[in-house]
Structure formats: C-alpha cells, structure tokens
Design a protein around this motif. Structure first.
Motif, PDB file in Angstrom:
ATOM      1  N   CYS A   7      -7.480  -0.402  -1.941  1.00 60.88           N
ATOM      2  CA  CYS A   7      -7.047  -0.346  -3.339  1.00 60.88           C
ATOM      3  C   CYS A   7      -5.664  -0.960  -3.528  1.00 60.88           C
ATOM      4  O   CYS A   7      -5.321  -1.391  -4.641  1.00 60.88           O
ATOM      5  N   LEU A   8      -4.861  -0.985  -2.484  1.00 64.10           N
ATOM      6  CA  LEU A   8      -3.466  -1.395  -2.628  1.00 64.10           C
ATOM      7  C   LEU A   8      -3.319  -2.858  -3.059  1.00 64.10           C
ATOM      8  O   LEU A   8      -2.547  -3.152  -3.972  1.00 64.10           O
ATOM      9  N   PRO A   9      -4.041  -3.806  -2.447  1.00 67.24           N
ATOM     10  CA  PRO A   9      -3.939  -5.178  -2.956  1.00 67.24           C
ATOM     11  C   PRO A   9      -4.461  -5.330  -4.381  1.00 67.24           C
ATOM     12  O   PRO A   9      -4.023  -6.224  -5.109  1.00 67.24           O
ATOM     13  N   CYS A  10      -5.371  -4.428  -4.790  1.00 66.34           N
ATOM     14  CA  CYS A  10      -5.860  -4.480  -6.173  1.00 66.34           C
ATOM     15  C   CYS A  10      -4.756  -4.076  -7.140  1.00 66.34           C
ATOM     16  O   CYS A  10      -4.593  -4.680  -8.206  1.00 66.34           O
ATOM     17  N   TYR A  11      -3.975  -3.050  -6.782  1.00 64.70           N
ATOM     18  CA  TYR A  11      -2.828  -2.687  -7.618  1.00 64.70           C
ATOM     19  C   TYR A  11      -1.862  -3.867  -7.735  1.00 64.70           C
ATOM     20  O   TYR A  11      -1.319  -4.147  -8.811  1.00 64.70           O
ATOM     21  N   ARG A  12      -1.632  -4.530  -6.638  1.00 62.03           N
ATOM     22  CA  ARG A  12      -0.709  -5.677  -6.627  1.00 62.03           C
ATOM     23  C   ARG A  12      -1.237  -6.804  -7.520  1.00 62.03           C
ATOM     24  O   ARG A  12      -0.489  -7.427  -8.269  1.00 62.03           O
ATOM     25  N   ALA A  34       7.450  -7.338  -6.732  1.00 65.43           N
ATOM     26  CA  ALA A  34       8.369  -6.721  -5.770  1.00 65.43           C
ATOM     27  C   ALA A  34       8.506  -5.219  -6.037  1.00 65.43           C
ATOM     28  O   ALA A  34       8.554  -4.411  -5.095  1.00 65.43           O
ATOM     29  N   ALA A  35       8.564  -4.835  -7.314  1.00 64.50           N
ATOM     30  CA  ALA A  35       8.677  -3.414  -7.657  1.00 64.50           C
ATOM     31  C   ALA A  35       7.439  -2.644  -7.207  1.00 64.50           C
ATOM     32  O   ALA A  35       7.539  -1.510  -6.703  1.00 64.50           O
ATOM     33  N   ILE A  36       6.276  -3.243  -7.369  1.00 63.61           N
ATOM     34  CA  ILE A  36       5.038  -2.581  -6.943  1.00 63.61           C
ATOM     35  C   ILE A  36       4.946  -2.533  -5.423  1.00 63.61           C
ATOM     36  O   ILE A  36       4.503  -1.528  -4.845  1.00 63.61           O
ATOM     37  N   ASP A  37       5.391  -3.595  -4.752  1.00 65.06           N
ATOM     38  CA  ASP A  37       5.387  -3.587  -3.289  1.00 65.06           C
ATOM     39  C   ASP A  37       6.237  -2.444  -2.742  1.00 65.06           C
ATOM     40  O   ASP A  37       5.908  -1.851  -1.702  1.00 65.06           O
ATOM     41  N   ARG A  38       7.347  -2.132  -3.414  1.00 65.23           N
ATOM     42  CA  ARG A  38       8.190  -1.013  -2.966  1.00 65.23           C
ATOM     43  C   ARG A  38       7.524   0.334  -3.220  1.00 65.23           C
ATOM     44  O   ARG A  38       7.746   1.299  -2.488  1.00 65.23           O
ATOM     45  N   LEU A  39       6.680   0.391  -4.255  1.00 67.44           N
ATOM     46  CA  LEU A  39       6.029   1.655  -4.624  1.00 67.44           C
ATOM     47  C   LEU A  39       4.806   1.953  -3.761  1.00 67.44           C
ATOM     48  O   LEU A  39       4.520   3.119  -3.462  1.00 67.44           O
ATOM     49  N   LEU A  40       4.080   0.941  -3.360  1.00 68.33           N
ATOM     50  CA  LEU A  40       2.795   1.146  -2.686  1.00 68.33           C
ATOM     51  C   LEU A  40       2.868   2.083  -1.475  1.00 68.33           C
ATOM     52  O   LEU A  40       1.986   2.946  -1.313  1.00 68.33           O
ATOM     53  N   PRO A  41       3.882   1.980  -0.609  1.00 68.25           N
ATOM     54  CA  PRO A  41       3.902   2.885   0.544  1.00 68.25           C
ATOM     55  C   PRO A  41       4.059   4.356   0.176  1.00 68.25           C
ATOM     56  O   PRO A  41       3.763   5.236   0.999  1.00 68.25           O
ATOM     57  N   ASP A  42       4.529   4.632  -1.034  1.00 67.82           N
ATOM     58  CA  ASP A  42       4.758   6.011  -1.451  1.00 67.82           C
ATOM     59  C   ASP A  42       3.561   6.636  -2.162  1.00 67.82           C
ATOM     60  O   ASP A  42       3.595   7.822  -2.506  1.00 67.82           O
ATOM     61  N   THR A  48      -6.928  10.078  -6.531  1.00 66.45           N
ATOM     62  CA  THR A  48      -7.901   9.067  -6.937  1.00 66.45           C
ATOM     63  C   THR A  48      -7.177   7.776  -7.314  1.00 66.45           C
ATOM     64  O   THR A  48      -5.989   7.797  -7.665  1.00 66.45           O
ATOM     65  N   PRO A  49      -7.862   6.634  -7.253  1.00 67.13           N
ATOM     66  CA  PRO A  49      -7.222   5.377  -7.651  1.00 67.13           C
ATOM     67  C   PRO A  49      -6.667   5.400  -9.080  1.00 67.13           C
ATOM     68  O   PRO A  49      -5.537   4.931  -9.305  1.00 67.13           O
ATOM     69  N   PRO A  50      -7.390   5.942 -10.087  1.00 75.79           N
ATOM     70  CA  PRO A  50      -6.799   5.990 -11.429  1.00 75.79           C
ATOM     71  C   PRO A  50      -5.551   6.875 -11.503  1.00 75.79           C
ATOM     72  O   PRO A  50      -4.604   6.559 -12.238  1.00 75.79           O
ATOM     73  N   ALA A  51      -5.536   7.992 -10.763  1.00 78.28           N
ATOM     74  CA  ALA A  51      -4.351   8.850 -10.784  1.00 78.28           C
ATOM     75  C   ALA A  51      -3.146   8.104 -10.231  1.00 78.28           C
ATOM     76  O   ALA A  51      -2.040   8.195 -10.777  1.00 78.28           O
ATOM     77  N   ASN A  52      -3.329   7.343  -9.159  1.00 71.83           N
ATOM     78  CA  ASN A  52      -2.228   6.541  -8.632  1.00 71.83           C
ATOM     79  C   ASN A  52      -1.845   5.403  -9.577  1.00 71.83           C
ATOM     80  O   ASN A  52      -0.691   4.975  -9.593  1.00 71.83           O
ATOM     81  N   TYR A  57       1.412   1.658 -13.315  1.00 69.14           N
ATOM     82  CA  TYR A  57       1.642   1.082 -14.638  1.00 69.14           C
ATOM     83  C   TYR A  57       2.941   1.592 -15.267  1.00 69.14           C
ATOM     84  O   TYR A  57       3.553   0.874 -16.067  1.00 69.14           O
ATOM     85  N   ASP A  58       3.383   2.778 -14.900  1.00 67.44           N
ATOM     86  CA  ASP A  58       4.712   3.219 -15.337  1.00 67.44           C
ATOM     87  C   ASP A  58       5.787   2.305 -14.759  1.00 67.44           C
ATOM     88  O   ASP A  58       6.750   1.940 -15.446  1.00 67.44           O
ATOM     89  N   ARG A  59       5.639   1.933 -13.492  1.00 71.39           N
ATOM     90  CA  ARG A  59       6.623   1.053 -12.857  1.00 71.39           C
ATOM     91  C   ARG A  59       6.576  -0.352 -13.477  1.00 71.39           C
ATOM     92  O   ARG A  59       7.618  -0.965 -13.719  1.00 71.39           O
ATOM     93  N   ILE A  60       5.381  -0.854 -13.753  1.00 67.85           N
ATOM     94  CA  ILE A  60       5.260  -2.166 -14.398  1.00 67.85           C
ATOM     95  C   ILE A  60       5.953  -2.149 -15.756  1.00 67.85           C
ATOM     96  O   ILE A  60       6.706  -3.069 -16.112  1.00 67.85           O
TER      97      ILE A  60
END
Length: 300
Positions: A7-12, A34-42, A48-52, A57-60
């Motif tokens: 799911c992580l590359p899909c978020y990116r 870059a902001a999403i890349d910093r968030l993904l490890p956390d 669930t994917p929608p909960a994450n 989308y808050d960070r975006i």
C-alpha cells in the motif's frame, strides 16, 4: 483488512497525483512526495488502508494548503453521470430484474475512483458491466434478502465516490419502491473524490433517503472514528449495503452482516477478498473485477 507494505507506494503515487492537481511546479510536487516519504515509516500497518489515508491526506493538505483538490473533478463527475443517468435508468426499468441490473450499473460506477486510478472511463465500465461475470457472486442472496424485508425495514447504504453516487440512485429507487426506510451515509469531509453531504444533495439522493455524514474525512468507514449517528444506523439497520473498495477495506472483518458491492482495484484488496471467500487468487488479480460479496459475520 490491514495495511500491507504494497500500500505504501500507492500512497506515494496518490500524493504525487494530488500535488500535480494543486500545482504545476516540480518543486511543489517534490515537497509533497518528500513529506509523504517521511510519514510512511510511521504508519500503523495494523490499521486499514483508508484509516491510514487520513494521515496521508492531512499531510498533503498541510503542504499544499488545499483541503479539497478534487472539488472541480467531483463536480464534473457528477455532471457527466447525470447526463448518462436517464438512458441507464430506462435500461434498468426494462430489465426483468431491475434491482439486479441497477446493482450492476452501480458497481460499474465504482470505477470513478481517483484513489485507484489517475483517469476513469465510466462508459467503458458500463458497457462491460452488462455481461461481465461477477467474480464473487452473491447477488441472488442480496435479491432474496431485499425481497424478504418488510415495508418500513431500515436499510443503510454506505456511499463512496462522486459520479458513482448518481448511479447509486438506481439501486435506491428500486429499494424505495419496496417501501424501505433508506439512509445513505457519505464522508464527513473532503477526501479524494469521495462524496460529501453537499455532493449527495447536489445529486438528489435526498429524494430517496435521509442523508447522514459518517463523521470522518476518510475514504472508507472506520467505525472507531465514525460519528455516533453513523454507528446508531449501522447497528440498527435491517440491511447494510456497502459500496466501493474503501468501505470494504474498513468493514470486511467487522461483526455484522453486510453486502459489499465493489470493483476490486488492487492486489492487496484482491488477496484479502480471495482469503475471505476461498476463491482462487488467479481469478482476482485486482484489475477491476466486479463483486457482490455477502459477509455474514453476524447472521441476521
């Protein structure tokens, strides 16, 4: 359904897609990614994917300053869907089983999903839905369940995306004709191209059902974050119909019987559905398969 590393590359990808909607500048695109890349490890992969996606989308939005980047696209989707609706409605009414036909067209409308696709072709999906096999086919169970409901029985319909909600009217019309008490739940705030109360009103869903918000800006229905109003309807309903992959991802393992209507659009969701149903995963590659899945965690 839990979040998978796939799911992580899909978020990116989604982050870059939104950045390009918000700005033409490559530097802005880079800043969002870059902001999403910093968030993904956390991210909590037990969620669930929608909960994450709420955090994504808050960070975006924090980086772009745009809370509803798909606003104009959503309006276009709704306008185009309303243009096609009369012809599709006429086809549904001519069908020997109008509700079955309406369900097929409503599932085809689930292709209007910018979280899964960069572009959509609704008319191609409608053409295919007339004859495509349902890979998970519990449609007869749904028709039987609806047929056994008494006048005034409570139905909760969990809506998904803009454009798609116009075609949901076809299902709602069939249910209304049976005298059922209909409630449609939409998102609590802007998230991708998902439908809000404003969108549902614009598309006339209030002619068929009471409209409620699920209380959270999430591309799904994460019960732990939803409003008390949503939870009350969810637990008291005689029938719950869930539209779309995001609602499936958040509700596939909850303790309540649900009928899921969706197009499966990714390998992670496809593998999860194959595990739940026992279907050979080769039949569910996650490339737009149409599904009516009954999840009887709690027998009615």
């Amino acid at each position: 359904m839990k979040t998978h590393p796939d799911c992580l590359p899909c978020y990116r990808r989604q982050a870059l897609q939104v950045a390009k909607i918000c700005s033409d500048r490559a530097a802005d695109h880079q800043a969002v990614v870059a902001a999403i890349d910093r968030l993904l490890p956390d991210l909590d992969l037990q969620q669930t994917p929608p909960a994450n996606a709420i955090r994504i989308y808050d960070r975006i939005a924090a980086v772009t300053g745009c809370r509803d980047p798909y606003r104009h696209i959503k309006q276009q989707n709704n306008t185009e869907a309303r243009r096609l609706l009369p012809l599709i409605r006429e086809e549904v009414r001519r069908s020997p089983l109008p509700l079955a036909a309406a369900v097929r067209f409503a599932i085809a409308g689930n292709s209007i999903d910018y979280g899964a696709f960069a572009a959509v072709d609704g008319e191609a999906a409608f053409s295919r839905c007339r004859s495509a096999a349902l890979v998970v086919d519990h449609l007869d169970l749904l028709l039987d369940r609806v047929g056994r409901l008494q006048n005034g029985s409570r139905v909760l319909y969990l809506a998904d995306n803009c454009g798609e909600i116009v075609y949901d009217r076809l299902v709602l019309e069939c249910l209304q004709e049976q005298g059922l008490d209909l409630t449609v739940a939409v998102r609590g705030g802007p998230i991708i191209n998902d439908a809000s109360l404003e969108d549902a009103l614009e598309c006339g869903l209030d002619r068929y059902a009471r409209l409620i918000s699920n209380g959270v800006a999430c591309p799904g229905t994460p019960l732990a974050h939803c409003s008390d109003e949503l939870l009350d309807h969810f637990h008291r309903a005689d029938l719950v119909i869930s539209k779309g992959q995001g609602n499936f991802e958040t509700l596939s393992e909850v303790d309540r019987d649900i009928f899921f209507l969706l197009m499966v659009k990714c390998r992670v969701a496809a593998r999860h559905l194959a595990d739940l149903t026992g279907i050979d995963q080769r039949r569910l590659p996650g490339e737009g398969e149409m599904v009516v899945y009954y999840s009887p965690q709690h027998e009615p």
